[in-house]
Every structure is written in C-alpha cells, then in structure tokens.
Scaffold this motif. Structure first.
Motif, PDB file in Angstrom:
ATOM      1  N   GLN A   1     -58.886  40.865  -2.813  1.00  0.00           N
ATOM      2  CA  GLN A   1     -57.952  39.946  -2.204  1.00  0.00           C
ATOM      3  C   GLN A   1     -57.997  40.077  -0.689  1.00  0.00           C
ATOM      4  O   GLN A   1     -58.413  41.119  -0.156  1.00  0.00           O
ATOM      5  CB  GLN A   1     -56.531  40.232  -2.696  1.00  0.00           C
TER       6      GLN A   1
ATOM      7  N   TYR B   1     -59.822  45.790  -0.605  1.00  0.00           N
ATOM      8  CA  TYR B   1     -59.208  44.597  -0.037  1.00  0.00           C
ATOM      9  C   TYR B   1     -59.993  44.153   1.193  1.00  0.00           C
ATOM     10  O   TYR B   1     -60.590  44.979   1.894  1.00  0.00           O
ATOM     11  CB  TYR B   1     -57.752  44.865   0.368  1.00  0.00           C
TER      12      TYR B   1
ATOM     13  N   ASN C   1     -54.195  36.099   0.860  1.00  0.00           N
ATOM     14  CA  ASN C   1     -53.411  36.364  -0.339  1.00  0.00           C
ATOM     15  C   ASN C   1     -52.128  37.137  -0.073  1.00  0.00           C
ATOM     16  O   ASN C   1     -51.218  37.129  -0.904  1.00  0.00           O
ATOM     17  CB  ASN C   1     -54.247  37.147  -1.354  1.00  0.00           C
ATOM     18  N   LEU C   2     -52.061  37.829   1.082  1.00  0.00           N
ATOM     19  CA  LEU C   2     -50.872  38.615   1.383  1.00  0.00           C
ATOM     20  C   LEU C   2     -50.784  38.851   2.883  1.00  0.00           C
ATOM     21  O   LEU C   2     -51.801  39.022   3.558  1.00  0.00           O
ATOM     22  CB  LEU C   2     -50.909  39.956   0.640  1.00  0.00           C
TER      23      LEU C   2
ATOM     24  N   LEU D   1     -49.049  41.554  -5.226  1.00  0.00           N
ATOM     25  CA  LEU D   1     -50.204  40.773  -5.648  1.00  0.00           C
ATOM     26  C   LEU D   1     -50.214  40.571  -7.155  1.00  0.00           C
ATOM     27  O   LEU D   1     -50.661  39.528  -7.639  1.00  0.00           O
ATOM     28  CB  LEU D   1     -51.494  41.448  -5.173  1.00  0.00           C
TER      29      LEU D   1
ATOM     30  N   GLN E   1     -55.760  33.196  -9.777  1.00  0.00           N
ATOM     31  CA  GLN E   1     -54.534  33.026  -9.002  1.00  0.00           C
ATOM     32  C   GLN E   1     -54.039  31.588  -9.027  1.00  0.00           C
ATOM     33  O   GLN E   1     -52.855  31.330  -8.820  1.00  0.00           O
ATOM     34  CB  GLN E   1     -54.764  33.433  -7.536  1.00  0.00           C
TER      35      GLN E   1
END
Length: 220
Positions: free
Chosen positions: A3, A27, A48-49, A117, A165
């Motif tokens: 991610q 990551y 994603n974050l 996540l 996702q």
C-alpha cells in the motif's frame, strides 16, 4: 499488503526513520516536508493512507485533511507533539481516524497503520477469500490456492490489492499507473496487460473485466 502512504513530516530525521521502517514492512512511502508538497503528492499519486504532522511549513495538517475530506475518505493518522484534548478533538473533527502523540514507538505506529488499512479493505482479518480455495494474505503479501502459494510479481500483488480495495469499481488506467509505477518510472500499457493476464490466470478470467479504452474492474 502493498500500500502507498503519504507521510507529511518536516523533521528530516524522523521522516527518514519512519519511511525506512515502513518500507521494511513492504509499504510504499512518499514523504512531504510542507503542505504544498503533500498536496502535489496526494493529487498525483494513488494514496491509501495519510500520516500527517500538524505544525509544518506553509500551513498545517488539520487544514490539509479538512480540504482532502471534501473529495476523499482516505484513512488518516495525525502524528504530532500537540497533545491537548482540544487538539485531539480538532484532529477528529476535521476527519482524522487516529491520533498519535510524539514521541511514539514505531511498532505502535505500525499497529495503527495496519488496523486502519484493514478497515479500508472492510475486513478485520489478515486474509481475504476471493473464492473457494483462493486466499490473498494481506500481511504476508501472498496469494494461494488450496494452500499452495501462487507466485506473483510485486506489481501484480499491488494491482490485486488495489482491485480488492475497490471491488466492483471501475479503475481507470491513470489510477492503476499511479499505484503500480513510481515517480521515476514510465508506465507501460503492455506490462499492465501482462499483469492482468497473470492475475486472470490466478484468480479466474471472469474476475477481471475489461472496460475498453478506460480501465479494469474486479467483479465480486
């Protein structure tokens, strides 16, 4: 799970430490040192974050997330030395999902990142079952069928994670390119077709639908 994380932190030593630690955990980490850099990365890459410091050059993390929330629900964690109840409250009011006070242990950060996540995948488990016998392990980055590991390249795993996702959502080419290829890499439509072909052979041809001249969709 491969991610992408946007880290906004103007302390160079801390940002480098966090980046190295999270990259060791598989990551992809994009680092921004001020608000303008953070905005550029967020709107140019598939993120994603968010890991957001608050007191940074050219603005603050609270206002940045408030702006992002107008168009995105991407998970966000504030990492800051601001520790009053009012600061914590403001962080959640602007759309933050978590709040970590500095100093913090890297292991604690990892636990919170993984928890958020997993929520974005709508699961509290480490494994996602695609169909009978086919399992995608979020923690170990593996795909298996009836207990036997299916060998996939890194970009194929990233693509599968992206599909999972966004089940049943159309993913256009630009979104896929931003996820699979880094800033210094040139996206390849030919390579993407190869990755799609490999995933179809692994999880079922009918699982990935082609939308001509637009992109692909995972059918669940």
């Amino acid at each position: 799970m491969i991610q992408s994380i946007l880290l906004l932190e103007d302390d160079l030593q801390l940002s480098d430490t966090i980046k190295q630690f999270l990259e060791l955990k598989n990551y992809v980490v994009y680092v921004a040192y001020d608000i303008n850099m953070a905005e550029d990365i967020f709107y140019e890459r598939h993120i994603n974050l968010l890991l957001l410091d608050v007191k940074v050059p050219l603005g603050n993390g609270f206002d940045l997330l408030k702006e992002i929330r107008k168009s995105s629900n991407v998970p966000a964690i504030f990492i800051t030395s601001l520790n009053s109840v009012e600061d914590v409250e403001r962080g959640f009011l602007v759309g933050g999902d978590d709040y970590i006070r500095k100093p913090f242990a890297l292991k604690e950060l990892l636990v919170r990142v993984e928890s958020l996540l997993k929520r974005s995948f709508n699961t509290h488990q480490d494994n996602i079952e695609l169909e009978d016998g086919i399992i995608f392990d979020l923690k170990e980055l593996t795909l298996s069928k009836d207990g036997e590991k299916i060998l996939l390249k890194t970009k194929e795993l990233k693509l599968l994670a992206l599909f999972l996702q966004h089940p049943n959502e159309l993913l256009d080419y630009n979104t896929i390119y931003q996820t699979l290829w880094d800033y210094d890499q040139e996206p390849s439509n030919g390579s993407l077709r190869t990755y799609i072909k490999k995933l179809r052979s692994s999880i079922g041809k009918e699982k990935i639908e082609t939308v001509k001249n637009v992109g692909y969709r995972l059918v669940k």
